[in-house]
Design an enzyme around this catalytic site. Structure first.
Site, mmCIF file in Angstrom:
data_model
loop_
_atom_site.group_PDB
_atom_site.id
_atom_site.type_symbol
_atom_site.label_atom_id
_atom_site.label_comp_id
_atom_site.label_asym_id
_atom_site.label_seq_id
_atom_site.Cartn_x
_atom_site.Cartn_y
_atom_site.Cartn_z
ATOM 1 N N LYS A 27 34.203 39.780 40.073
ATOM 2 C CA LYS A 27 34.335 41.235 39.934
ATOM 3 C C LYS A 27 33.024 41.853 39.471
ATOM 4 O O LYS A 27 32.570 42.860 40.026
ATOM 5 C CB LYS A 27 35.464 41.536 38.948
ATOM 6 C CG LYS A 27 35.744 43.009 38.735
ATOM 7 C CD LYS A 27 37.198 43.243 38.375
ATOM 8 C CE LYS A 27 37.530 42.905 36.940
ATOM 9 N NZ LYS A 27 37.005 43.900 35.981
ATOM 10 N N GLY A 100 36.416 49.785 33.677
ATOM 11 C CA GLY A 100 35.401 50.060 32.661
ATOM 12 C C GLY A 100 33.999 49.779 33.166
ATOM 13 O O GLY A 100 33.045 50.500 32.847
ATOM 14 N N SER A 173 27.377 43.502 24.539
ATOM 15 C CA SER A 173 28.095 44.053 25.687
ATOM 16 C C SER A 173 27.192 44.146 26.903
ATOM 17 O O SER A 173 26.200 44.873 26.909
ATOM 18 C CB SER A 173 28.642 45.451 25.346
ATOM 19 O OG SER A 173 28.974 46.140 26.536
ATOM 20 N N GLN A 175 28.077 45.504 29.591
ATOM 21 C CA GLN A 175 28.244 46.825 30.206
ATOM 22 C C GLN A 175 27.253 47.824 29.624
ATOM 23 O O GLN A 175 26.666 48.619 30.363
ATOM 24 C CB GLN A 175 29.679 47.316 30.029
ATOM 25 C CG GLN A 175 30.671 46.506 30.852
ATOM 26 C CD GLN A 175 32.077 47.036 30.792
ATOM 27 O OE1 GLN A 175 32.395 47.907 29.995
ATOM 28 N NE2 GLN A 175 32.948 46.505 31.632
ATOM 29 N N ASP A 321 36.419 37.727 28.587
ATOM 30 C CA ASP A 321 37.588 38.130 29.376
ATOM 31 C C ASP A 321 38.655 37.034 29.459
ATOM 32 O O ASP A 321 39.723 37.250 30.032
ATOM 33 C CB ASP A 321 37.154 38.505 30.802
ATOM 34 C CG ASP A 321 36.370 39.808 30.821
ATOM 35 O OD1 ASP A 321 36.507 40.617 29.882
ATOM 36 O OD2 ASP A 321 35.594 40.020 31.776
ATOM 37 N N LYS A 348 39.506 46.436 25.159
ATOM 38 C CA LYS A 348 39.501 46.088 26.589
ATOM 39 C C LYS A 348 40.577 46.919 27.300
ATOM 40 O O LYS A 348 40.977 47.955 26.798
ATOM 41 C CB LYS A 348 39.721 44.574 26.754
ATOM 42 C CG LYS A 348 38.549 43.743 26.202
ATOM 43 C CD LYS A 348 37.282 44.002 26.987
ATOM 44 C CE LYS A 348 36.092 43.242 26.431
ATOM 45 N NZ LYS A 348 34.840 43.629 27.086
ATOM 46 N N ARG A 352 43.815 43.644 23.305
ATOM 47 C CA ARG A 352 44.268 42.297 23.695
ATOM 48 C C ARG A 352 44.662 41.428 22.508
ATOM 49 O O ARG A 352 45.363 40.426 22.689
ATOM 50 C CB ARG A 352 43.191 41.605 24.552
ATOM 51 C CG ARG A 352 43.132 42.213 25.938
ATOM 52 C CD ARG A 352 42.164 41.526 26.864
ATOM 53 N NE ARG A 352 42.294 42.113 28.190
ATOM 54 C CZ ARG A 352 41.369 42.040 29.144
ATOM 55 N NH1 ARG A 352 40.241 41.383 28.915
ATOM 56 N NH2 ARG A 352 41.573 42.600 30.318
ATOM 57 N N ARG A 393 44.885 40.950 32.929
ATOM 58 C CA ARG A 393 44.657 39.583 32.428
ATOM 59 C C ARG A 393 45.789 39.122 31.503
ATOM 60 O O ARG A 393 46.088 37.942 31.415
ATOM 61 C CB ARG A 393 43.311 39.498 31.720
ATOM 62 C CG ARG A 393 42.144 39.825 32.662
ATOM 63 C CD ARG A 393 40.827 39.294 32.151
ATOM 64 N NE ARG A 393 39.698 39.981 32.758
ATOM 65 C CZ ARG A 393 39.219 39.733 33.978
ATOM 66 N NH1 ARG A 393 39.784 38.806 34.726
ATOM 67 N NH2 ARG A 393 38.184 40.404 34.448
HETATM 68 C C1 S3P Z 1 31.626 43.209 32.292
HETATM 69 C C2 S3P Z 1 31.308 43.035 30.975
HETATM 70 C C3 S3P Z 1 32.304 42.760 29.922
HETATM 71 C C4 S3P Z 1 33.644 42.331 30.509
HETATM 72 C C5 S3P Z 1 34.062 43.163 31.670
HETATM 73 C C6 S3P Z 1 33.012 43.105 32.776
HETATM 74 C C7 S3P Z 1 30.543 43.495 33.261
HETATM 75 O O1 S3P Z 1 32.503 43.922 29.147
HETATM 76 O O2 S3P Z 1 34.647 42.378 29.513
HETATM 77 O O3 S3P Z 1 35.292 42.719 32.185
HETATM 78 O O4 S3P Z 1 30.768 43.368 34.473
HETATM 79 O O5 S3P Z 1 29.435 43.831 32.813
HETATM 80 P P1 S3P Z 1 31.570 44.193 27.844
HETATM 81 O O6 S3P Z 1 30.202 44.054 28.324
HETATM 82 O O7 S3P Z 1 31.850 45.581 27.369
HETATM 83 O O8 S3P Z 1 31.970 43.158 26.857
#
Ligand code: S3P
Length: 443
Positions: A27, A100, A173, A175, A321, A348, A352, A393
């Site tokens: 993903k 997210g 993180s 993200q 995750d 999340k 969770r 999940r």
């Molecule tokens: C992701 C980063 C993670 C993960 C999410 C996908 C990504 O989040 O939990 O499902 O693709 O960068 P965080 O970076 O906020 O932990």
């Protein structure tokens, strides 16, 4: 965007997992392939793309900003890149559903485009914290405003120019890191991000694959703004986060022997293997190769008695995750499993820690929540009804718990499994899980 209406999973107790499976595409990598392919010059050909609602939300968002994208067809997508400054203002807000990753990465990618637009999401996404991205983006000069609660919708207004930033992430993180690196593509000067602990590095790898230089020095990652991306081929491996449910299922169900093919083995994602092995799981890594700048392997997992452990905190971002599945493994282990340093699990797709504790308790498992983790005492699983709160999940983790339950497990609100794992039910049945699904009913 995300699936509506209740979908109920019913899973008969017992059984074992066997055979050979390839779970859907990664993903995280799927999102990034669309984002970078859209901004590149020339054509990007993607294979192994995840045709789940989350990555499709990203794909649709770029189509709505004027990018011509063919597919997906059996995991193949062709993106006709518009270049760094070729995106167009969409007519309406971009709805990113449950995703997210779409929202946080797009926030960074879009603030430097000179466009005015709004990013929205479903109820779950609209309750997740966004100041973690809007605040550092504002420090770069972006005009991006969350709601009064610091959540979506995010309103972006055109801005004159962004400046690079030297930023230490307050939480580990990927993200936030990726959001700021993508904004940094459009900033004057350098953007440098320091991470408190290693997080998934797909953005850095893929930027380099598209010919954009990225410097890493220990925990500090820097890029310079003003460059260009060149379209390329991206071969996306199977998602280790989706494989995780089967790793746990086969580890806990006596007599299991399962081969998971072409799984992404990026070292920033392999915490689940490390943790399961520490618990006693038998996981063999076979046929190492590489695809699209990412290590790929086959994983063979056989059932073995598991023991409870104290999960090392440095593994938490590397398995972030996978905790819903790992909690089910802990429920089947002998002794106590203690997780700490995982407060991020509370923000999340659902909380969770709380939702998994409630579900485990509902099927007869001794689990106690703590502010930043959980304590689980392994023992028998009785069975019963659990509420997934629309978290994909959580739903898949409890489906696997049935392999060791005495009675049926019924799981409410499973439609969002389609965000990351279309045909989870079909593949699980193929592997030996006695699962069926039914629409309607409560809630
Ligand atoms: C992701 C980063 C993670 C993960 C999410 C996908 C990504 O989040 O939990 O499902 O693709 O960068 P965080 O970076 O906020 O932990």
């Amino acid at each position: 965007m995300s699936s509506s209406g209740n979908l109920l999973f019913s899973v008969e107790p017992g059984g074992r997992l066997s055979g050979t499976l390839r779970v859907p595409g990664d993903k995280s990598i799927s999102h990034r392939s669309i984002m970078l392919g859209s901004l590149a010059e020339g054509v990007t050909r993607v294979s192994g793309f995840l045709e789940g609602e989350d990555s499709l939300a990203t794909l649709t968002a770029f189509r709505r900003m004027g990018v011509e994208i063919e597919g997906p067809e059996q995991g193949r997508v062709v993106i006709h890149g518009v270049g760094m400054h070729g995106l167009k203002t969409p007519s309406d807000p971009l709805d990113l559903g449950n995703s997210g990753t779409s929202m946080r990465l797009l926030a960074g990618l879009l603030v430097g485009q000179g466009l005015g637009l709004t990013l929205t999401g479903d109820d779950s996404l609209s309750s997740r914290p966004m100041r973690r991205v809007t605040e550092p983006l504002a420090r770069m000069g972006a005009r991006i405003t969350p709601s009064a609660e610091g959540t979506a919708p995010l309103r972006i207004q055109p801005t004159e120019a962004l400046n690079g930033i030297d930023y230490r992430l307050p939480v580990a993180s990927a993200q936030i890191k990726s959001c700021l690196l993508l904004a940094g593509l459009y900033a004057r000067g350098d953007t440098c991000i320091t991470e408190p602990a290693p997080t998934r590095d797909h953005t850095e790898r893929m930027l380099q694959g598209f010919g954009y230089p990225v410097q890493r020095d220990g925990s500090r990652i820097c890029i310079s703004g003003g460059g260009t991306l060149k379209g390329c081929d991206v071969d996306i491996p199977a998602d280790i986060s989706s494989a995780a449910f089967f790793l746990v299922g086969a580890a806990i169900a006596p007599g299991s022997d399962l081969l998971l093919r072409h799984v992404g083995m990026n070292p920033t994602r392999t915490g689940v293997i490390d943790i399961l092995r520490r618990m006693g799981a038998e996981i063999e890594v076979l046929n190492p190769t590489e695809a699209g700048g990412e290590p790929v392997v086959d994983l063979r997992v056989r059932s073995a008695p598991l023991r409870g452990i104290r999960i090392p905190e440095d593994q938490v971002p590397l398995a972030i995750d996978e905790f819903p599945a790992l909690f089910v493994a802990a429920a089947c282990a002998e002794g106590e499993t203690v997780l700490t340093g995982a407060g991020e699990l509370r923000v999340k797709e659902s909380d969770r820690i709380q939702v998994m504790t409630d579900g485990l308790n509902a099927i007869g498992v001794d689990a106690r929540p703590t502010p930043d983790g959980m304590i689980i005492r392994g023992g028998g699983i009785r069975g019963g009804e659990v509420q997934s709160h629309g978290d994909h999940r959580i739903a898949m983790a409890f489906a696997m718990a049935a392999l060791r339950a005495r009675d049926e497990i019924r799981i409410q609100e499973c439609a969002n499994v389609n965000t990351s794992f279309p045909d989870f039910v079909g593949l699980s049945r193929e592997a030996g899980l006695n699962i069926s699904q039914e629409r309607g009913g409560r809630p």
